[in-house]
Design a protein around this motif. Structure first.
Motif, PDB file in Angstrom:
ATOM      1  N   GLN A 191       0.827  -1.202   0.000  1.00 18.63           N
ATOM      2  CA  GLN A 191       0.000   0.000   0.000  1.00 18.63           C
ATOM      3  C   GLN A 191       0.861   1.250   0.000  1.00 18.63           C
ATOM      4  O   GLN A 191       1.916   1.289   0.631  1.00 18.63           O
ATOM      5  N   VAL A 192       0.375   2.286  -0.696  1.00 18.90           N
ATOM      6  CA  VAL A 192       1.024   3.587  -0.731  1.00 18.90           C
ATOM      7  C   VAL A 192      -0.013   4.631  -0.337  1.00 18.90           C
ATOM      8  O   VAL A 192      -1.117   4.648  -0.892  1.00 18.90           O
ATOM      9  N   GLY A 247       5.152  -4.148   1.584  1.00 12.93           N
ATOM     10  CA  GLY A 247       4.772  -3.398   2.764  1.00 12.93           C
ATOM     11  C   GLY A 247       4.035  -2.115   2.437  1.00 12.93           C
ATOM     12  O   GLY A 247       3.268  -2.074   1.478  1.00 12.93           O
ATOM     13  N   GLN A 248       4.335  -1.074   3.192  1.00  9.90           N
ATOM     14  CA  GLN A 248       3.576   0.165   3.092  1.00  9.90           C
ATOM     15  C   GLN A 248       4.504   1.377   3.055  1.00  9.90           C
ATOM     16  O   GLN A 248       5.521   1.415   3.748  1.00  9.90           O
ATOM     17  N   VAL A 249       4.108   2.366   2.240  1.00  7.98           N
ATOM     18  CA  VAL A 249       4.754   3.677   2.204  1.00  7.98           C
ATOM     19  C   VAL A 249       3.711   4.695   2.626  1.00  7.98           C
ATOM     20  O   VAL A 249       2.588   4.683   2.097  1.00  7.98           O
ATOM     21  N   ARG A 250       4.069   5.582   3.566  1.00  7.45           N
ATOM     22  CA  ARG A 250       3.171   6.673   3.973  1.00  7.45           C
ATOM     23  C   ARG A 250       3.936   7.983   3.986  1.00  7.45           C
ATOM     24  O   ARG A 250       5.052   8.055   4.500  1.00  7.45           O
ATOM     25  N   VAL A 251       3.313   9.035   3.421  1.00 11.22           N
ATOM     26  CA  VAL A 251       3.848  10.392   3.511  1.00 11.22           C
ATOM     27  C   VAL A 251       2.802  11.220   4.230  1.00 11.22           C
ATOM     28  O   VAL A 251       1.630  11.227   3.839  1.00 11.22           O
ATOM     29  N   GLU A 252       3.229  11.924   5.288  1.00  9.53           N
ATOM     30  CA  GLU A 252       2.285  12.704   6.095  1.00  9.53           C
ATOM     31  C   GLU A 252       2.947  13.965   6.619  1.00  9.53           C
ATOM     32  O   GLU A 252       4.157  14.064   6.668  1.00  9.53           O
ATOM     33  N   ARG A 253       2.104  14.921   6.988  1.00  7.89           N
ATOM     34  CA  ARG A 253       2.584  16.159   7.608  1.00  7.89           C
ATOM     35  C   ARG A 253       2.403  16.056   9.100  1.00  7.89           C
ATOM     36  O   ARG A 253       1.546  15.429   9.606  1.00  7.89           O
TER      37      ARG A 253
END
Length: 140
Positions: A98-99, A134-140
């Motif tokens: 998931q991205v 796996g997973q990639v997450r970009v957040e503020r």
């Protein structure tokens, strides 16, 4: 060590079978890691073989222009936290998984999100983020 070897073998087999250009690390280590660079001089290519990698850029002094950040995880989770006020360009990929980039989400085989300039800031962070499984997450 045997479990790590099996997981990495599966990552490589899936990536090779699907012909993805993921460039996932094999020698990046195992475990959980958090990186907190405060200046552009402290930036490097962040790599982890298996585990969870957090790249916390919230305290980074983003200069005018474009600052590149690359991170790779073979199997696990990659989380990148970006500072308020910085424009973000991102290419985030997962071979299997998931991205998520600022609420936008893709999942499955060969998931990818491209984000071009989400905000008008003084400086721009150009993120190149990849996970094999796996997973990639970009957040503020």
């Amino acid at each position: 060590m045997m479990v790590v070897g099996v997981v990495l073998t599966v990552v490589l087999a899936v990536a090779a079978a699907a012909n993805w250009d993921l460039e996932v690390p094999l020698a990046g280590g195992v475990g959980d890691r958090t990186e907190r660079p405060a200046t552009p001089a402290q930036l490097t290519t962040y790599e982890l073989g298996v585990g969870d990698l957090v790249v916390d850029l919230r305290q980074l002094q983003v200069p005018p222009g474009t600052t590149a950040v690359a991170a790779r995880v073979g199997a696990g989770e990659l989380v990148v936290q970006v500072p308020d006020g910085a424009s973000v360009e991102a290419v985030a990929r997962a071979g299997v998984g998931q991205v998520q980039v600022f609420g936008e989400q893709e999942s499955g085989l060969g998931s990818r999100i491209d984000l071009i300039g989400d905000a008008a800031g003084r400086g721009t962070l150009r993120l190149d983020l990849r996970v094999g499984i796996g997973q990639v997450r970009v957040e503020r």
